[in-house]
Design a protein around this motif. Structure first.
Motif, mmCIF file in Angstrom:
data_model
loop_
_atom_site.group_PDB
_atom_site.id
_atom_site.type_symbol
_atom_site.label_atom_id
_atom_site.label_comp_id
_atom_site.label_asym_id
_atom_site.label_seq_id
_atom_site.Cartn_x
_atom_site.Cartn_y
_atom_site.Cartn_z
ATOM 1 N N THR A 505 22.320 17.295 94.906
ATOM 2 C CA THR A 505 23.010 17.557 93.640
ATOM 3 C C THR A 505 24.495 17.264 93.749
ATOM 4 O O THR A 505 25.126 17.575 94.762
ATOM 5 N N SER A 512 21.389 15.343 89.591
ATOM 6 C CA SER A 512 20.608 15.590 90.810
ATOM 7 C C SER A 512 19.634 14.439 91.008
ATOM 8 O O SER A 512 19.231 13.764 90.054
ATOM 9 N N THR A 640 22.482 17.856 85.306
ATOM 10 C CA THR A 640 22.334 19.266 85.655
ATOM 11 C C THR A 640 22.868 20.229 84.605
ATOM 12 O O THR A 640 22.604 21.423 84.665
ATOM 13 N N ASN A 641 23.663 19.732 83.658
ATOM 14 C CA ASN A 641 24.097 20.605 82.562
ATOM 15 C C ASN A 641 24.565 19.759 81.390
ATOM 16 O O ASN A 641 24.712 18.554 81.485
#
Length: 641
Positions: A505, A512, A640-641
């Motif tokens: 990540t 990731s 990841t976000n």
């Protein structure tokens, strides 16, 4: 057995993202030797930086720059004696000839046409003279010389590794010649030269074929070297002088040049000053050879060199075999060179033209036209057998090499060095046209396993029979010495798990990736913005940089991809990737590529950053196993976000 090299090229005016341009290696490595590395020289250069590093030592150079996406570097990158140590011959300030080990590269200023090891080739960019310095394309010369090329993600330096210095193919060192009672002269019966013993000096290096040897004293105040070359034609005095200039290191100042007549004949002489040393170089052509004597002395003036005229004047391009006062330093007897590795207790005689790479951590021999012998000794796993060892190797072949790229796999039970062994022979290719023949010896004795790999270009087995015969019948290893000298030296292949995956990540770049664990061993910093993951004949690279949109990227990428001739674009589609809009490219090898391969490219943007993902595979390694791993890695990318 097969691998890529990537060259990363940056430049805001040309493209706003780091591009990994794929350049396939000129020579494929034998399968079993692919994971073995040696302690060789590393060179680092950087576009725009006026220094290069050789094993960490900074050396001032003309700053490299980009030309049509290719790094252009000064000739000193290849000629510096601490690195490649290639010899340079410059004719009419236009024709550049670089000679390194068994390789010869001839370039012409302003012309993309070149001659590489006797074959015509097309350069990606023409050599030019810039600010009085000759600049040449880095990749193709480094590739010809056998260097691996990559880019340091943190420093943006171009890294050339696996380099064997031209002076490193040396044989025995530290031979005290003054201890030979009754010998007042030394010489070489093969190369036909003789001179007085250099009293007080010790022989410290000699190339494996005997064509170069050097002497020095304990304090380091004196230096003597004799070099023998074989020119293809008769040289004029000016040609010989030009060749002498190639011997000079950076920082040497020429203080005297003249022709001199001595008992041995007519010599061209050059005297130089370098810091606290003065050097005298003498060359004479005779017997079809060019002999060069280099003598150096710590002195306050060149006049002090005259004290050693008697030694230099004694050199003669002749050898009297009946004179018992001559110590014969020849390394070539009956057309063969006797090689010996005291550490391994290994002895073998190979035909003239072969060299031992003394820098490697295990014995490696290199012959003409890419021939190679690699010897590896490793600890055995508890309860291991030759059959189990071979089973693992054949599974590796099945997983990483397509059937059409390997043929003739055959095993034979033999006796080698007095112990049972298995001989494996096969042929492999990475371009469907050029094949390499390979012989491998597998044997176990005591606590160690012994592996010998012999490979040569072509499928004419008769062409390699003489060398193979020496390996099978003439090569000896002192097994008792191995048991006494070595401890535990595990074989990385034995413990390599190339099926386990791991998720990596990047916090900074918001993504990731799930990858085979062994791909990730060289990637410590996932936030570097430049990542390269490598498997067996496959690679995955990811580059990230700040940008508001993809505007200008596709056009710049397409131009850089195609202008080198190494790649061609097969398709371009708009898709959704990782939940965002992306452009997908499918590329394959172009006409100038020396290997066949395919690349899948994803170009996409998210939250102020542009992502550039490349999945690369050699066609010879595009097995179901490799493709499945590469596809799974590509499809694992997530924000990841």
């Amino acid at each position: 057995m097969f691998s890529f090299e990537g060259i990363k090229v940056t430049g805001k005016s040309a493209i706003a993202v780091v591009l990994t341009a794929i350049v396939f290696l000129l020579c494929a490595l034998p399968a079993a030797a692919a994971t073995t590395s040696g302690s060789k020289v590393e060179i680092r250069v950087k576009v725009g930086s006026a220094q290069m590093k050789i094993n960490g030592e900074a050396i001032k150079i003309q700053a490299p720059y980009l030309s049509a996406g290719n790094a252009m570097v000064p000739l000193s990158v290849f000629t510096n004696t601490k690195g490649f140590g290639a010899k340079l011959q410059l004719t009419n300030n236009k024709i550049i000839k670089l000679t390194y080990l068994k390789h010869i590269v001839t370039l012409t200023v302003g012309n993309k046409s070149a001659m590489i090891d006797g074959k015509k080739a097309e350069l990606p960019a023409a050599p030019v003279s810039k600010n009085g310095t000759m600049m040449v394309p880095l990749a193709i010369v480094a590739k010809t010389f056998g260097a691996a090329q990559s880019t340091d993600a943190n420093t943006k330096e171009i890294v050339l590794s696996g380099i064997t210095p031209a002076s490193a193919s040396s044989g025995n060192a530290g031979s005290g010649i003054d201890t030979d009672m009754g010998k007042s002269l030394m010489g070489d019966s093969y190369y036909k030269w003789t001179m007085n013993y250099p009293t007080g000096l010790i022989q410290d290096k000699q190339w494996s074929d005997g064509s170069w040897l050097s002497f020095s004293d304990v304090k380091g105040d004196y230096y003597l070297a004799i070099s023998v070359e074989k020119p293809s034609e008769v040289l004029s005095s000016s040609d010989i002088r030009e060749n002498l200039m190639d011997y000079l290191d950076d920082g040497e100042t020429v203080v005297d040049v003249k022709t001199i007549v001595r008992p041995g004949g007519t010599f061209e002489r050059v005297v130089t000053k370098a810091s606290t040393f003065y050097y005298e170089y003498r060359s004479i052509q005779a017997n079809g050879y060019l002999y060069t004597i280099t003598y150096g002395k710590k002195a306050k003036s060149s006049a002090e060199l005259t004290a050693n005229d008697a030694l230099l004047d004694s050199f003669k391009p002749s050898f009297n075999t009946s004179n018992k006062a001559i110590k014969d330093l020849t390394r070539i007897i009956d057309g063969k060179i006797a090689f010996e590795s005291s550490t391994y207790g290994l002895k073998v005689q190979l035909p003239q033209g072969w060299n031992l790479d003394s820098n490697d951590s295990s014995p490696n021999f290199y012959g003409k036209d890419g021939s190679r012998i690699h010897v590896a000794i490793n600890s055995i796993k508890a309860g291991d057998t030759t059959q189990e060892w071979l089973k693992r190797k054949f599974q590796y072949y099945k997983d990483t090499i397509v059937d059409s790229a390997m043929k003739g796999l055959k095993t034979t039970e033999i006796t080698w060095n007095g112990i049972p062994a298995t001989l494996v022979e096969d042929s492999y290719t990475d371009d469907s046209k050029t094949w390499t023949s390979e012989y491998e010896v597998y044997a176990i004795k005591g606590n160690y396993k012994y592996y010998v790999n012999y490979s040569f270009k072509g499928e004419d087995k008769a062409a390699g029979s003489a060398v193979l015969d020496q390996i099978l019948k003439g090569m000896t290893i002192d097994f008792s010495k191995i048991e006494k000298t070595f401890g535990d030296i595990p074989d990385p292949i034995d413990s390599l798990d190339y099926r386990t995956v791991v998720t990596k990540t990047s916090v900074q770049d918001n993504f990731s990736l799930t990858l085979p664990k062994y791909w990730t061993k060289s990637n410590i910093n996932m936030d570097s913005g430049e990542l390269l993951f490598e498997g067996f004949g496959v690679k995955l690279s990811l580059n990230v940089e700040a940008a508001d949109s993809l505007e200008g990227y596709p056009e710049a990428l397409e131009n850089l991809y195609t202008q080198s001739g190494l790649l061609k674009i097969d398709s371009k589609t708009n898709i959704t990737y990782a939940g965002v809009s992306a452009i997908k490219y499918e590329l394959s090898s172009g006409k100038l590529a020396s290997k066949l391969g395919h690349i899948t490219v994803y170009l996409f943007a998210n939250k102020g950053k542009v992502y550039f993902l490349q999945a690369m595979s050699n066609d010879a390694n595009a097995t179901d196993f490799n493709r499945a791993q590469l596809d799974a890695a590509i499809n694992s990318f997530k924000f990841t976000n």
